[in-house]
Design a protein around this motif. Sequence first.
Motif, PDB file in Angstrom:
ATOM      1  N   ASN A 192       0.799  -1.227   0.000  1.00  0.00           N
ATOM      2  CA  ASN A 192       0.000   0.000   0.000  1.00  0.00           C
ATOM      3  C   ASN A 192       0.832   1.277   0.000  1.00  0.00           C
ATOM      4  O   ASN A 192       0.280   2.383  -0.089  1.00  0.00           O
ATOM      5  N   PHE A 262      -7.643   4.623   3.655  1.00  0.00           N
ATOM      6  CA  PHE A 262      -8.670   3.597   3.783  1.00  0.00           C
ATOM      7  C   PHE A 262      -8.149   2.191   3.518  1.00  0.00           C
ATOM      8  O   PHE A 262      -8.706   1.211   4.018  1.00  0.00           O
ATOM      9  N   ALA A 263      -7.053   2.081   2.750  1.00  0.00           N
ATOM     10  CA  ALA A 263      -6.420   0.769   2.577  1.00  0.00           C
ATOM     11  C   ALA A 263      -5.870   0.282   3.917  1.00  0.00           C
ATOM     12  O   ALA A 263      -6.012  -0.902   4.279  1.00  0.00           O
ATOM     13  N   GLU A 264      -5.255   1.191   4.673  1.00  0.00           N
ATOM     14  CA  GLU A 264      -4.759   0.818   5.991  1.00  0.00           C
ATOM     15  C   GLU A 264      -5.915   0.498   6.928  1.00  0.00           C
ATOM     16  O   GLU A 264      -5.838  -0.455   7.722  1.00  0.00           O
ATOM     17  N   ASP A 266      -8.707  -0.889   6.271  1.00  0.00           N
ATOM     18  CA  ASP A 266      -9.149  -2.257   5.995  1.00  0.00           C
ATOM     19  C   ASP A 266      -8.263  -3.272   6.707  1.00  0.00           C
ATOM     20  O   ASP A 266      -8.751  -4.272   7.250  1.00  0.00           O
ATOM     21  N   VAL A 267      -6.958  -3.010   6.726  1.00  0.00           N
ATOM     22  CA  VAL A 267      -6.029  -3.909   7.418  1.00  0.00           C
ATOM     23  C   VAL A 267      -6.293  -3.886   8.925  1.00  0.00           C
ATOM     24  O   VAL A 267      -6.256  -4.922   9.596  1.00  0.00           O
ATOM     25  N   GLY A 269      -9.087  -3.404  10.381  1.00  0.00           N
ATOM     26  CA  GLY A 269     -10.279  -4.206  10.630  1.00  0.00           C
ATOM     27  C   GLY A 269      -9.942  -5.685  10.738  1.00  0.00           C
ATOM     28  O   GLY A 269     -10.450  -6.406  11.607  1.00  0.00           O
ATOM     29  N   GLU A 270      -9.071  -6.161   9.863  1.00  0.00           N
ATOM     30  CA  GLU A 270      -8.610  -7.556   9.908  1.00  0.00           C
ATOM     31  C   GLU A 270      -7.846  -7.840  11.201  1.00  0.00           C
ATOM     32  O   GLU A 270      -8.060  -8.870  11.864  1.00  0.00           O
ATOM     33  N   LYS A 301     -17.381   5.034   8.858  1.00  0.00           N
ATOM     34  CA  LYS A 301     -16.636   4.024   8.107  1.00  0.00           C
ATOM     35  C   LYS A 301     -15.762   3.194   9.038  1.00  0.00           C
ATOM     36  O   LYS A 301     -15.682   1.970   8.922  1.00  0.00           O
ATOM     37  N   GLN A 302     -15.105   3.853   9.994  1.00  0.00           N
ATOM     38  CA  GLN A 302     -14.261   3.119  10.937  1.00  0.00           C
ATOM     39  C   GLN A 302     -15.103   2.151  11.760  1.00  0.00           C
ATOM     40  O   GLN A 302     -14.707   0.994  11.974  1.00  0.00           O
ATOM     41  N   VAL A 305     -15.922  -0.812   9.372  1.00  0.00           N
ATOM     42  CA  VAL A 305     -14.773  -1.612   8.921  1.00  0.00           C
ATOM     43  C   VAL A 305     -14.096  -2.314  10.092  1.00  0.00           C
ATOM     44  O   VAL A 305     -13.608  -3.442   9.954  1.00  0.00           O
ATOM     45  N   CYS A 306     -14.064  -1.666  11.255  1.00  0.00           N
ATOM     46  CA  CYS A 306     -13.366  -2.225  12.420  1.00  0.00           C
ATOM     47  C   CYS A 306     -14.320  -2.821  13.448  1.00  0.00           C
ATOM     48  O   CYS A 306     -13.971  -2.969  14.617  1.00  0.00           O
TER      49      CYS A 306
END
Length: 474
Positions: A192, A262-264, A266-267, A269-270, A301-302, A305-306
């Motif tokens: 990323n 937003f790419a970070e 997503d990570v 959230g994982e 969004k947070q 996603v999280c």
Amino acid sequence: MENSEGVDPMKLRTEWIDKRKNESNQSQMHLARKGVVTEEMRFVAKREGLDPEYIRSEVARGRMVIPANICHPNLEPMAIGINALCKINANIGNSALSSSIEKEVQKLNLAVKFGADTVMDLSTGTHLDETRTAIIEHSPVPVGTVPIYQALEAVHGKPENLTPDLMFEVIEHQARQGVDYMTIHAGVLIENLHLVAHRLTGIVSRGGAIMAQWCLHHRKQNFLYTEYHRLLEICKKYDVTISLGDGIRPGCLADASDAAQFAELDVLGELTLRAWDENVQVMIEGPGHVPLDQIPMNVEKQIKVCHEAPFYVLGPLVTDIAPGYDHITSAIGAAVAGQHGAAMLCYVTPREHLGLPDLDDVKQGVIAYKIAAHAADVARHRAGARDRDDAISKARFVFDWKKQFELSVDPEHAKALHDETLPDDYFKEAEFCSMCGPNFCSMHLSQELTNLGQENQEMRIQKKKERQERLLKA
């Protein structure tokens, strides 16, 4: 020495922790998921005005965290979560150019005095261990750190020389010292990094920039991501809450809400789910510069996603034009973020972007953020959140200056501003201030023109009688 709850937290937490010493996982989440209502949860419930079982269920779900390292026994437990009161953090710590251990402890005491719910020791200068130890020993609130700063110091400031073993050795060392939560930049992935190439300010997170440089130098994936399981084992052992750092957060309005950020996310959230699989507490750090109209979307969004993990935002600053006043530009954003679901607000001081905060900067930052957090609680209709506002309004209407000062966020400052422009002591208790004088006070006129409730009439008569008695004695 007893705290505000009438207990000795040093003694009580030692007993609480000893009772659980045979647990394989010391985290509050592990115990909550076993159905145990811990003493820390009961303590938090009393502070929040909530039911202990409700606190347990929120911690078990991951929507609330109680940062409470088992090696920090003098801690007064507190909770961070969307269904708790909005909290604030104060960053302290030295730099290579300024401050001392004594000064950092003074900053801690000042931050706690004015209402900081947690502090972070972000020291990057000398005597890192000694400074951290002093802060933890003196702190009744949770203490957070960014361990990669000490790891970088150990390799003489060269990110490429960092190793996983060194990093996790530092993390466990700080856990043994009693650090309650740690910012970990495990979401900065090598694939990323190209997304920041177009930015005006690149990567502004120190920890994020360090990990990015390590990844690019070695052409390898972030070891905090690939060896995340080692972090989880340490956190279970000491009950350290992970604060998943936003290493690719935007550093100016132009970079806000971009693909890299937003790419970070997503990570993160994982990584939240991976931590929860091991019953480790997690909160998520959020962006520092966001236009006002984008803040609700960022928070929502947070949360999605999280998986509703508590959101901990730096500011956010809603404009970049005010160096020296960024405690104001960020408090505006913080209040909006809190209103829409941010669980903790990281303060910004007037010296943001300019230098290491001094004592007055810490005070100004904490007060700005206590106001923002309180405004968010009022906006979210928290039970009892507006009681203080209503009480000070009632005192203001009947000219009870003493009560107004007592209820204010900074009583000494409020009293000084009121008193300094009045000619003598007689006028300091008068039914007007120096703005309106005796003839133009709208509230005084309103009292004469409207039918006041019996309670207000009685209060005004009583206050007038008390003033007359004091004047006769004088």
